[in-house]
Design a protein around this motif. Structure first.
Motif, PDB file in Angstrom:
ATOM      1  N   LYS A 264       0.819  -1.218   0.000  1.00 10.71           N
ATOM      2  CA  LYS A 264       0.000   0.000   0.000  1.00 10.71           C
ATOM      3  C   LYS A 264       0.855   1.271   0.000  1.00 10.71           C
ATOM      4  N   LYS A 265       2.161   1.085  -0.021  1.00  5.09           N
ATOM      5  CA  LYS A 265       3.137   2.185  -0.035  1.00  5.09           C
ATOM      6  C   LYS A 265       3.016   3.088   1.201  1.00  5.09           C
ATOM      7  N   LEU A 266       2.667   2.467   2.327  1.00  2.00           N
ATOM      8  CA  LEU A 266       2.580   3.222   3.574  1.00  2.00           C
ATOM      9  C   LEU A 266       3.933   3.276   4.285  1.00  2.00           C
ATOM     10  N   ALA A 267       4.736   2.222   4.099  1.00  2.00           N
ATOM     11  CA  ALA A 267       6.045   2.165   4.761  1.00  2.00           C
ATOM     12  C   ALA A 267       6.939   1.191   3.988  1.00  2.00           C
ATOM     13  N   PRO A 268       8.264   1.393   4.068  1.00  6.16           N
ATOM     14  CA  PRO A 268       9.169   0.430   3.431  1.00  6.16           C
ATOM     15  C   PRO A 268       9.159  -0.902   4.193  1.00  6.16           C
ATOM     16  N   PHE A 269       9.548  -1.952   3.499  1.00  8.65           N
ATOM     17  CA  PHE A 269       9.553  -3.286   4.115  1.00  8.65           C
ATOM     18  C   PHE A 269      10.632  -3.360   5.204  1.00  8.65           C
ATOM     19  N   ASN A 270      10.276  -3.947   6.339  1.00 11.76           N
ATOM     20  CA  ASN A 270      11.197  -4.107   7.468  1.00 11.76           C
ATOM     21  C   ASN A 270      11.886  -5.478   7.345  1.00 11.76           C
ATOM     22  N   TRP A 271      13.149  -5.474   6.959  1.00 13.79           N
ATOM     23  CA  TRP A 271      13.885  -6.728   6.750  1.00 13.79           C
ATOM     24  C   TRP A 271      14.330  -7.369   8.057  1.00 13.79           C
ATOM     25  N   PHE A 272      14.274  -6.654   9.146  1.00 13.92           N
ATOM     26  CA  PHE A 272      14.705  -7.208  10.433  1.00 13.92           C
ATOM     27  C   PHE A 272      13.885  -8.448  10.818  1.00 13.92           C
ATOM     28  N   THR A 273      12.580  -8.382  10.632  1.00 13.18           N
ATOM     29  CA  THR A 273      11.696  -9.470  11.061  1.00 13.18           C
ATOM     30  C   THR A 273      12.017 -10.792  10.366  1.00 13.18           C
ATOM     31  N   PRO A 274      12.080 -10.854   9.023  1.00 11.55           N
ATOM     32  CA  PRO A 274      12.382 -12.162   8.415  1.00 11.55           C
ATOM     33  C   PRO A 274      13.803 -12.652   8.702  1.00 11.55           C
ATOM     34  N   ILE A 275      14.757 -11.740   8.790  1.00  9.90           N
ATOM     35  CA  ILE A 275      16.136 -12.153   9.077  1.00  9.90           C
ATOM     36  C   ILE A 275      16.239 -12.707  10.495  1.00  9.90           C
ATOM     37  N   PHE A 276      15.627 -12.024  11.455  1.00 11.33           N
ATOM     38  CA  PHE A 276      15.650 -12.486  12.843  1.00 11.33           C
ATOM     39  C   PHE A 276      14.898 -13.812  12.969  1.00 11.33           C
TER      40      PHE A 276
END
Length: 182
Positions: free
Chosen positions: A62-74
């Motif tokens: 929805k282009k509200l925020a960039p994807f947070n890569w921390f969650t899948p990496i953690f």
């Protein structure tokens, strides 16, 4: 600067709790109840992580925020570490000096002496396994498990006499004799 949300703190705390089973500072017992709790925590952690990833993907779409890569990496890191510990962890591979075991109707005890004057006592029962660690000394044919002055739970001093292929308790006749194994 990215804002840290309460849900990320819970996610990290769940991940750390799943690792707590593998961290031991002293003697410990581990059994079926702890294993089931570990699986429950891991399931909650994975479920919560998937929900966070789906939420982040939706916000990114929805282009509200960039994807947070921390969650899948953690998530991948913690699940990989738990899987490695569960399936590939080997027992202690120190240089073994002597190993003996005893079995009765209720439990099995294994006493392992390493060359660096450290012992490991493992008592397996139906429900759990308890581990005791410490130092030992040998004088003639008598092996003494030494009390650890920093650990208040170890208020014992056990001695065993080494005779033929047996370890015989020196002071307590009620304890089982241990047979030396190769």
């Amino acid at each position: 600067m990215k804002q840290i949300h309460f849900k990320q703190i819970i996610f990290v705390a769940l991940g750390i709790f799943t690792l707590s089973r593998y961290i031991h500072f002293s003697d410990y017992c581990d059994g079926m109840a702890q294993g089931l709790l570990q699986l429950l925590l891991l399931f909650a952690f994975i479920s919560f992580g998937i929900i966070l990833i789906i939420t982040d993907l939706f916000k990114c779409y929805k282009k509200l925020a960039p994807f947070n890569w921390f969650t899948p990496i953690f998530l991948i890191s913690i699940v990989s570490y738990n899987g490695f510990q569960l399936f590939f962890k080997e027992d202690n591979q120190k240089d073994i000096f002597l190993s003996a075991e005893s079995t009765n109707d209720y439990n099995r005890m294994k006493l392992t002496f390493y060359r660096d004057s450290v012992f490991e006592k493992r008592v397996n029962s139906i429900e759990n396994s308890c581990f005791t660690f410490g130092k030992y000394s040998i004088h003639q044919n008598k092996i003494t498990l030494l009390k650890d002055e920093f650990d208040s739970k170890k208020d014992f001093e056990e001695s065993y006499i080494l005779k033929d292929s047996l370890l015989i308790p020196a002071f307590n006749e009620l304890k089982d004799t241990l047979k030396i194994i190769d």
